[in-house]
Design an enzyme around this catalytic site. Structure first.
Site, PDB file in Angstrom:
ATOM      1  N   SER A 134       0.953  -0.851   0.026  1.00  0.00           N
ATOM      2  CA  SER A 134      -0.474   0.050   0.175  1.00  0.00           C
ATOM      3  C   SER A 134       0.871   0.966   0.247  1.00  0.00           C
ATOM      4  CB  SER A 134      -1.388  -0.265   1.162  1.00  0.00           C
ATOM      5  OG  SER A 134      -1.097   1.155   1.314  1.00  0.00           O
TER       6      SER A 134
ATOM      7  N   TYR B 251      -1.723  -0.410  10.201  1.00  0.00           N
ATOM      8  CA  TYR B 251      -1.530  -0.825   9.175  1.00  0.00           C
ATOM      9  C   TYR B 251      -0.116  -0.283   8.249  1.00  0.00           C
ATOM     10  CZ  TYR B 251      -3.405  -1.012   4.606  1.00  0.00           C
ATOM     11  OH  TYR B 251      -3.883  -1.609   3.249  1.00  0.00           O
TER      12      TYR B 251
END
Length: 241
Positions: A139, A152
């Site tokens: 990501s 995350y």
């Protein structure tokens, strides 16, 4: 790589970009094993894609079950050519409000799950006479830290480090490794971040799958080991300035 007749594994295959990867691969002649926890969604995808898509109800954090499945599914005459490690979860909270369970779940799914499956597939790919390809979906959060997604961020930064080491480890075994860093995509994942609403300027799942198709179809001795994708204009066009 010519995708026709190739054997692929896609994790997180039941929705979002994972389902789109599966569609793209089947459309181009690949046989796909789609792993996810949602049996119902996997079965719906199989109805759409047909017998070339094999639904596998699996939690990538369960290392023993993964090993049993790999042993039962693959062997000398049936070897995977493609592994797309896509399964991921996100929890959004300030660090003091992030629970231990939420932290551990993100690390287990986003990072440990990639290791658990990759370590089982690499020996099969080394025995494969074809050039193989492992694609790890990280990501933009694996490159840039942001408030409320520290867990995350930590997991996706870990995916980048693992991918970089793996690429250097496997390049002489004819196994490509690419780490993909998408920005905001119109999927359920981003709608879970506080303060973010899905909108038309987010990237489409087909944007990501078409890029992965390009990565897979590059010549055998050509590798793009990292690629970042972003919307040109990331602002919600419905918001008033």
């Amino acid at each position: 790589m010519n995708l026709d007749s190739k054997i692929a594994i896609v994790t997180g295959a039941s929705s979002g970009i994972g389902a789109e990867f599966s569609r793209m691969l089947v459309k181009n002649g690949s046989e796909v094993y789609g792993l996810a926890r949602s049996k119902d969604k996997l079965q719906e995808l199989q109805k759409e894609l047909g017998d070339a898509f094999h639904p596998v109800t699996m939690d990538v954090t369960e290392a023993d079950k993964l090993e049993k499945w790999v042993d039962q599914t693959f062997g000398r005459k049936h070897q995977p050519d493609i592994l797309i490690n896509n399964a991921g979860i996100m929890r959004s909270a300030n660090v003091e409000d992030l629970s231990l369970d939420e932290w551990h779940n993100m690390i287990n799914v986003n990072l440990n799950g990639i290791f658990y499956l990759t370590r089982l597939i690499v020996p099969l790919m080394k025995a494969n006479k074809n050039t193989c390809h492992i694609i790890n979906i990280a990501s933009i959060a694996g490159l840039l830290g942001n408030p409320t997604i520290s867990g995350y961020n930590a997991s996706k930064f870990g995916v980048r480090g693992f991918s970089e080491a793996l690429f250097k480890e496997l390049r002489y075994d004819a196994i490509k490794v690419t780490c993909v860093f998408p920005g905001s995509i119109d999927t359920e994942l981003f709608s879970k971040i506080e303060g973010i609403e899905n909108h038309p300027n987010m990237m489409k799942t087909t944007d990501i799958s078409s890029t992965v198709k390009f990565l897979l179809e590059t010549d055998d001795n050509y590798l793009i080991n990292e690629i970042t994708m972003r919307p040109l204009n990331p602002k919600n066009p419905n918001e008033k300035e």
